[in-house]
Design an enzyme around this catalytic site. Sequence first.
Site, PDB file in Angstrom:
ATOM      1  N   ARG A 196      -9.402 -16.096   0.641  1.00  0.00           N
ATOM      2  CA  ARG A 196      -9.915 -16.336   1.807  1.00  0.00           C
ATOM      3  C   ARG A 196      -9.544 -18.043   1.920  1.00  0.00           C
ATOM      4  O   ARG A 196      -9.819 -18.381   3.328  1.00  0.00           O
ATOM      5  CB  ARG A 196     -11.536 -16.175   1.882  1.00  0.00           C
ATOM      6  CG  ARG A 196     -11.789 -14.612   1.818  1.00  0.00           C
ATOM      7  CD  ARG A 196     -13.480 -14.421   1.859  1.00  0.00           C
ATOM      8  NE  ARG A 196     -13.592 -12.948   2.180  1.00  0.00           N
ATOM      9  CZ  ARG A 196     -13.630 -12.113   1.166  1.00  0.00           C
ATOM     10  NH1 ARG A 196     -13.525 -12.329  -0.196  1.00  0.00           N
ATOM     11  NH2 ARG A 196     -14.010 -10.874   1.697  1.00  0.00           N
ATOM     12  N   ASP A 250      -7.422 -13.239  -8.723  1.00  0.00           N
ATOM     13  CA  ASP A 250      -7.992 -13.700  -7.772  1.00  0.00           C
ATOM     14  C   ASP A 250      -9.492 -13.316  -7.566  1.00  0.00           C
ATOM     15  O   ASP A 250     -10.027 -12.563  -8.430  1.00  0.00           O
ATOM     16  CB  ASP A 250      -7.225 -13.060  -6.428  1.00  0.00           C
ATOM     17  CG  ASP A 250      -7.410 -11.616  -5.983  1.00  0.00           C
ATOM     18  OD1 ASP A 250      -8.482 -10.971  -6.801  1.00  0.00           O
ATOM     19  OD2 ASP A 250      -6.584 -11.082  -5.110  1.00  0.00           O
ATOM     20  N   VAL A 274     -12.160 -17.542  -5.819  1.00  0.00           N
ATOM     21  CA  VAL A 274     -11.808 -18.894  -6.293  1.00  0.00           C
ATOM     22  C   VAL A 274     -11.848 -19.970  -5.269  1.00  0.00           C
ATOM     23  O   VAL A 274     -11.239 -19.583  -4.251  1.00  0.00           O
ATOM     24  CB  VAL A 274     -10.214 -18.835  -6.920  1.00  0.00           C
ATOM     25  CG1 VAL A 274      -9.656 -20.093  -7.403  1.00  0.00           C
ATOM     26  CG2 VAL A 274     -10.077 -17.783  -7.977  1.00  0.00           C
ATOM     27  N   ARG A 275     -12.635 -20.837  -5.382  1.00  0.00           N
ATOM     28  CA  ARG A 275     -12.958 -22.062  -4.369  1.00  0.00           C
ATOM     29  C   ARG A 275     -12.385 -23.501  -4.751  1.00  0.00           C
ATOM     30  O   ARG A 275     -12.693 -24.181  -3.827  1.00  0.00           O
ATOM     31  CB  ARG A 275     -14.415 -21.817  -4.187  1.00  0.00           C
ATOM     32  CG  ARG A 275     -14.822 -20.444  -3.623  1.00  0.00           C
ATOM     33  CD  ARG A 275     -14.435 -20.154  -2.223  1.00  0.00           C
ATOM     34  NE  ARG A 275     -14.750 -18.623  -1.707  1.00  0.00           N
ATOM     35  CZ  ARG A 275     -14.263 -17.537  -1.877  1.00  0.00           C
ATOM     36  NH1 ARG A 275     -13.133 -17.619  -2.589  1.00  0.00           N
ATOM     37  NH2 ARG A 275     -14.856 -16.439  -1.345  1.00  0.00           N
ATOM     38  N   TYR A 286       0.814  -1.164  -0.045  1.00  0.00           N
ATOM     39  CA  TYR A 286      -0.031  -0.039   0.016  1.00  0.00           C
ATOM     40  C   TYR A 286       0.860   1.384   0.183  1.00  0.00           C
ATOM     41  O   TYR A 286       1.912   1.178   0.663  1.00  0.00           O
ATOM     42  CB  TYR A 286      -0.907  -0.129   1.258  1.00  0.00           C
ATOM     43  CG  TYR A 286      -1.938  -1.010   1.405  1.00  0.00           C
ATOM     44  CD1 TYR A 286      -2.946  -1.027   0.486  1.00  0.00           C
ATOM     45  CD2 TYR A 286      -2.117  -1.964   2.299  1.00  0.00           C
ATOM     46  CE1 TYR A 286      -4.048  -1.730   0.462  1.00  0.00           C
ATOM     47  CE2 TYR A 286      -2.957  -2.948   2.281  1.00  0.00           C
ATOM     48  CZ  TYR A 286      -4.138  -2.772   1.364  1.00  0.00           C
ATOM     49  OH  TYR A 286      -5.178  -3.716   1.335  1.00  0.00           O
ATOM     50  N   HIS A 325     -10.360  -6.677  -4.959  1.00  0.00           N
ATOM     51  CA  HIS A 325     -10.135  -6.399  -3.314  1.00  0.00           C
ATOM     52  C   HIS A 325     -11.003  -7.368  -2.548  1.00  0.00           C
ATOM     53  O   HIS A 325     -11.123  -6.898  -1.467  1.00  0.00           O
ATOM     54  CB  HIS A 325     -10.008  -4.900  -2.845  1.00  0.00           C
ATOM     55  CG  HIS A 325      -9.182  -4.573  -1.844  1.00  0.00           C
ATOM     56  ND1 HIS A 325      -8.132  -3.681  -2.159  1.00  0.00           N
ATOM     57  CD2 HIS A 325      -8.973  -4.905  -0.638  1.00  0.00           C
ATOM     58  CE1 HIS A 325      -7.475  -3.482  -1.073  1.00  0.00           C
ATOM     59  NE2 HIS A 325      -7.757  -4.278  -0.098  1.00  0.00           N
TER      60      HIS A 325
END
Length: 345
Positions: free
Chosen positions: A294, A270, A273-274, A128, A239
């Site tokens: 996650r 991203d 995506v699981r 950041y 995000h």
Amino acid sequence: MEQRWQDALVARAQERLPAAVFRYFADGAGDGLTTAEAEQAWLRVRLAPRVLTDVSRVDLSSEVLGATVTTPIAIAPSSLQRLAHPDGELAMARAAAATGTLLCVPSNAGTLFSEIGDTGATWWLQLYVPEDRSLIEPVLERAAAAGARAIAVTVDAAGTRVRADLDEALDEEAAGYRLNHDDPALLGPPGHAADLGPDDLARVARLTGLPVVVKGVSRADDALRSVQAGADAVWVSNHGGRQLDRTVATAQSLGAIRDQLARDVPVFVDGGVRSGLDVLAGLALGADAVFLGRLPLYGLAAGGEAGVVEVLERVREELESALRRAGCTRPEDARGLVANQTNGP
């Protein structure tokens, strides 16, 4: 119907985490529409498998910005990992090293970059940029000295720090928030720079000598401008739905961004995506690597390093099976598998 392993993982993580911490990890901005739609967007991608190909051997190894990894599956950065597990980013890095997986470390990590480097993991730093640009210099120097292979500059969080609306404050001190920073000004307002521009990318490249990835792109024209400004790669991301609600899902924007850029410009993605099948869809749409956010975080909460390894191995196994069933022996073979819903592939 048998419970999906992903749902069981989330349930285990929720059982072990304080309610406020779980909500922080799980929630998105606003009404949570973008976060909720992310997974469904990958489920809508349709593939046209190849046949009459020898798929007796599948090789998942990939090269990502000059680094060889065992799979095109990577770990996205997540804040406050030590609130998920006491070992936090160190456990995540050890899991990445054990599986040969690329790891992106948040700039606000609660583990020293030198400790992450000592694990042997292949890792990038997520950055950041604050309003006072001079504050990032020691952070970049430490990351480069500790072996970071690239810098992913987050460009979709201008002006504010991302937080779900929580009923109680999170213990950032316990999480070691900003451990690698010198200046306490980075802990609060004014926060992230609202005037990010091409000069910031050039500055990061000059200070580190490392490849610069622009993370947080949702538009094809922004992707092209980023490359023209000197970015070495583009990371399609919203995000995790935690910045602006109603942002387009990455599965919807990835294809147009890939088409806008020269083939030698790496593109990553991203968001929602699981599974290994989702990873295959990302590769088919043009991604060179697909990041999990996650899922590894929930694995960390559920079982520390071993929990993250379990997640990575499950997704890897699913990807290998999906590639084989799609008539592919390498990740790059997935390019072009996406079916045109009207005319076919």
